[in-house]
Write an enzyme that holds these catalytic residues in place. Sequence first.
Site, PDB file in Angstrom:
ATOM      1  N   ARG A  49      12.940  50.390 104.706  1.00  0.00           N
ATOM      2  CA  ARG A  49      13.706  51.640 104.733  1.00  0.00           C
ATOM      3  C   ARG A  49      15.215  51.394 104.842  1.00  0.00           C
ATOM      4  NH1 ARG A  49      10.525  55.910 108.571  1.00  0.00           N
ATOM      5  NH2 ARG A  49       8.598  56.015 107.427  1.00  0.00           N
ATOM      6  N   ASP A 159      17.190  68.674 116.712  1.00  0.00           N
ATOM      7  CA  ASP A 159      16.617  67.389 116.308  1.00  0.00           C
ATOM      8  C   ASP A 159      17.684  66.317 116.522  1.00  0.00           C
ATOM      9  OD1 ASP A 159      13.895  66.746 114.512  1.00  0.00           O
ATOM     10  OD2 ASP A 159      15.436  65.185 114.411  1.00  0.00           O
TER      11      ASP A 159
HETATM   12  C1  LIG Z   1       6.997  64.577 113.277  1.00  0.00           C
HETATM   13  S1  LIG Z   1       8.456  65.503 113.538  1.00  0.00           S
HETATM   14  C2  LIG Z   1       7.786  66.949 114.325  1.00  0.00           C
HETATM   15  C3  LIG Z   1       8.228  68.237 113.669  1.00  0.00           C
HETATM   16  C4  LIG Z   1       7.603  69.527 114.236  1.00  0.00           C
HETATM   17  N1  LIG Z   1       7.832  69.669 115.651  1.00  0.00           N
HETATM   18  C5  LIG Z   1       6.125  69.613 113.923  1.00  0.00           C
HETATM   19  O1  LIG Z   1       5.297  69.484 114.813  1.00  0.00           O
HETATM   20  O2  LIG Z   1       5.781  69.801 112.755  1.00  0.00           O
HETATM   21  C6  LIG Z   1       9.231  64.650 114.900  1.00  0.00           C
HETATM   22  C7  LIG Z   1      10.730  64.934 115.031  1.00  0.00           C
HETATM   23  O3  LIG Z   1      11.195  64.427 116.287  1.00  0.00           O
HETATM   24  C8  LIG Z   1      12.532  63.981 116.120  1.00  0.00           C
HETATM   25  N2  LIG Z   1      12.899  63.043 117.193  1.00  0.00           N
HETATM   26  C9  LIG Z   1      12.475  61.753 117.362  1.00  0.00           C
HETATM   27  N3  LIG Z   1      13.095  61.196 118.426  1.00  0.00           N
HETATM   28  C10 LIG Z   1      13.918  62.135 118.942  1.00  0.00           C
HETATM   29  C11 LIG Z   1      14.825  62.149 120.052  1.00  0.00           C
HETATM   30  N4  LIG Z   1      14.999  61.084 120.832  1.00  0.00           N
HETATM   31  N5  LIG Z   1      15.519  63.291 120.299  1.00  0.00           N
HETATM   32  C12 LIG Z   1      15.342  64.389 119.517  1.00  0.00           C
HETATM   33  N6  LIG Z   1      14.503  64.440 118.454  1.00  0.00           N
HETATM   34  C13 LIG Z   1      13.802  63.317 118.169  1.00  0.00           C
HETATM   35  C14 LIG Z   1      12.494  63.319 114.747  1.00  0.00           C
HETATM   36  O4  LIG Z   1      13.783  63.213 114.163  1.00  0.00           O
HETATM   37  C15 LIG Z   1      11.544  64.234 113.962  1.00  0.00           C
HETATM   38  O5  LIG Z   1      12.234  65.176 113.175  1.00  0.00           O
END
Ligand SMILES: C[S@@+](CC[C@H](N)C(=O)[O-])C[C@H]1O[C@@H](n2cnc3c(N)ncnc32)[C@H](O)[C@@H]1O
Length: 288
Positions: A49, A159
Site C-alpha cells: 500500500r 474519523d
Molecule cells: C471499518 S471502518 C468503520 C466504519 C463504520 N463505523 C461502520 O461500522 O461501517 C473503521 C474506521 O475507523 C477509523 N479509525 C481507525 N483508527 C482510528 C483512530 N485511532 N481514531 C479515529 N478513527 C480511527 C478508520 O479510519 C476507519 O474509517
Amino acid sequence: MLERKKKQPALSGSQVAMADREYKRFSDFIHSECGIKLPPSKKTMVEARLQKRLRSLEMTEFREYCEYVFSSKGLDEELIHLIDVITTNTTEFFREPRHFEILNKIVLPKWAAEHQNRRALRFWSAGCSTGEEPYTLAMVFSEFAARNSGFRFSILATDISTNVLQRAAQGIYSEDKSSGINYEMKKKYLMRSKDRSRKEVRFAPEIRRSIKFSRLNFMHDFKFKDSMDIIFCRNVLIYFERDTQEQLIRKFCDNLTKGGHLFIGHSESLTGMDLPLSQLAPTVYTRV
Ligand SMILES: C[S@@+](CC[C@H](N)C(=O)[O-])C[C@H]1O[C@@H](n2cnc3c(N)ncnc32)[C@H](O)[C@@H]1O
C-alpha cells in the site's frame, strides 16, 4: 550496482521492499499514534500500500521514506497519508440493520418522550469512514422527525483519516453503493447525477447540512462541551488491543449522557470490562 540491488530488492516489477527494522519503526509508530496494532503478518500489505506514496514523493527506498516520516516536517505532512494507507475503511449504508430497529422501536421513542422537543438529540458517529453510517442515521432521524413533529437532531461524524472525511463530506456515492437504501428513502433524500452516464447519487442539501464532519484521533484526549445522547462506534474497536479498547470506551462513557446509548459492532465485545454501562441488547449499551 550490487549495493543498489541489495537496498532495492524487487517485489514485482518496480516495487520497493521494506526492511524488517523499517517495518518495526512504522508499526511501533502507528501503534502509539493511532492505537492500531500491525503484526509482522501485515508487512506485505503495508509494503504494497505504501508503494504509491513512495512514487508520489519520488523516493526509491523505504529508508528514505522512513527518514522523511520521522523528521519534524514529515511528521506534520506525512502522518495523514500514512494513516490513510494503513486504516481499513469498509462500511455500507444500513450496516447491521438490527441496530436501526432498536433505534426506531426503543431508543428514539423513549428519548422523544423524555425530552419533549426541549432540545435536539445529539448523535456521534465515531469512526465514520466514508460517511455511509452518519448518512444512514440522518435518514433514520429525518424519518422519525416526519412521524414525530418537533423532533430535532444534530450529527457529529469523525474519523482519523482526512481522505475518508473529504469523500464523506461530498455525500456522493455510486448507485451500486446506494442499493442498501430503500426506494422510499432514495426518492426523498438522494439526487441523481445530471450526467446519467456517471451512475452516481448525492444526498440532498438538507441531509448533508445535518452532519458535521471533523477529524478526531481516538488516541488523543477529547471532551465535548455537550455530551452525546447516542454514540455509534462500530467496527473500529477490532483494530485495537483490549486495554486500548477499554480506555477508549471509558472516554466514550465520559462523553455520553446518563441514560444515553453506545452501539458497537456485532463482532465486538465489552465482556469483562469494568464500565459504567448496562446492556440493553447485544452490542447496545446504556450509560448508567
Ligand atoms: C471499518 S471502518 C468503520 C466504519 C463504520 N463505523 C461502520 O461500522 O461501517 C473503521 C474506521 O475507523 C477509523 N479509525 C481507525 N483508527 C482510528 C483512530 N485511532 N481514531 C479515529 N478513527 C480511527 C478508520 O479510519 C476507519 O474509517
